[in-house]
Design an enzyme around this catalytic site. Structure first.
Site, mmCIF file in Angstrom:
data_model
loop_
_atom_site.group_PDB
_atom_site.id
_atom_site.type_symbol
_atom_site.label_atom_id
_atom_site.label_comp_id
_atom_site.label_asym_id
_atom_site.label_seq_id
_atom_site.Cartn_x
_atom_site.Cartn_y
_atom_site.Cartn_z
ATOM 1 N N LYS A 1 22.163 30.489 40.469
ATOM 2 C CA LYS A 1 21.357 31.545 41.085
ATOM 3 C C LYS A 1 20.396 30.972 42.123
ATOM 4 O O LYS A 1 20.302 31.479 43.246
ATOM 5 C CB LYS A 1 20.577 32.313 40.012
ATOM 6 C CG LYS A 1 19.835 33.526 40.568
ATOM 7 C CD LYS A 1 19.226 34.368 39.456
ATOM 8 C CE LYS A 1 17.949 33.764 38.948
ATOM 9 N NZ LYS A 1 17.214 34.628 38.015
ATOM 10 N N ASP B 1 20.088 38.399 40.078
ATOM 11 C CA ASP B 1 18.960 38.373 39.143
ATOM 12 C C ASP B 1 18.989 39.660 38.311
ATOM 13 O O ASP B 1 19.953 40.436 38.382
ATOM 14 C CB ASP B 1 17.633 38.214 39.897
ATOM 15 C CG ASP B 1 17.269 39.443 40.714
ATOM 16 O OD1 ASP B 1 18.130 40.332 40.891
ATOM 17 O OD2 ASP B 1 16.118 39.521 41.182
#
Length: 210
Positions: free
Chosen positions: A120, A138
């Site tokens: 991420k 997210d």
């Protein structure tokens, strides 16, 4: 959800959010990297409060490395998981100095090799700093993608792959921040603000509120 509806969603989000940018404060790719590492399980607002004190003192790999773990902790101790983050950041800074001439690499494998940097975080840096069409999924993006049925998936990797497949090509770079900001301020976790939503009629969420 069909291709035309997805295109309309991003057209409207782009009109509603004309400047889709991260809310983390930074002035270099390295500062962005540090801010994103710090933002894991923390708010952007909380990270910005800490980095406003840290970056004027140390904003290069060598300068932060010179602070040492304990020195860095003093600046980031208001952020969740600061002990682990401090250790990871110091190790990452050492690697940047030793292996990358103090530059943040524009390469997923090299980024993910840095302590504290997962998929991420690497996606955020590649998208925000280098303009790569990546999707850092997210909690906001995961929720919006599933709730609207834009790109449903059981886990973050499934959603990431679905977004990369279904987001219209012209919106692949800004899509990351468009979806985050829409999730943060409109399609909120506990109760979405459907009455204020620009894609209300396009969304396929069954439990819409007014």
């Amino acid at each position: 959800m069909n291709k035309q509806k997805r295109l309309e969603i991003f057209q409207r989000l782009s009109e509603a959010i004309p400047n889709p940018e991260t809310e983390l404060e930074y002035s270099s790719t390295f500062e962005l990297l540090i801010a994103v590492i710090l933002s894991a399980q923390a708010t952007d607002k909380g990270v910005n409060i800490a980095t406003r004190k840290l970056f004027p003192v140390a904003n290069t790999p060598q300068a932060i490395y010179d602070l040492g773990v304990d020195g860095l902790k003093e600046y980031i101790k208001t952020i969740g998981l600061f002990n682990t983050k401090a250790e990871n950041i110091i190790k990452a800074c050492k690697m940047l100095v030793d292996l990358h001439n103090s530059e943040v690499p524009e390469d997923r494998k090299a980024l993910e090799a840095l302590p504290g940097v997962g998929r991420k975080t690497a996606n955020v840096v590649l998208n925000t700093a280098f303009g790569h069409p990546t999707m850092a999924v997210d909690t906001h993006i995961f929720r919006v993608s599933n709730r609207t049925k834009l790109a449903p998936g059981k886990n973050v990797l499934e959603v990431e792959k679905a977004l990369l497949k279904h987001v219209p090509k012209e919106y692949l770079i800004p899509a990351h921040h468009l979806l985050i900001l829409h999730g943060r301020y409109t399609c909120t976790a506990r109760k979405p603000r459907c009455g204020a939503c620009c894609i209300y009629d396009l969304c396929e969420y069954k439990d819409k509120s007014e």
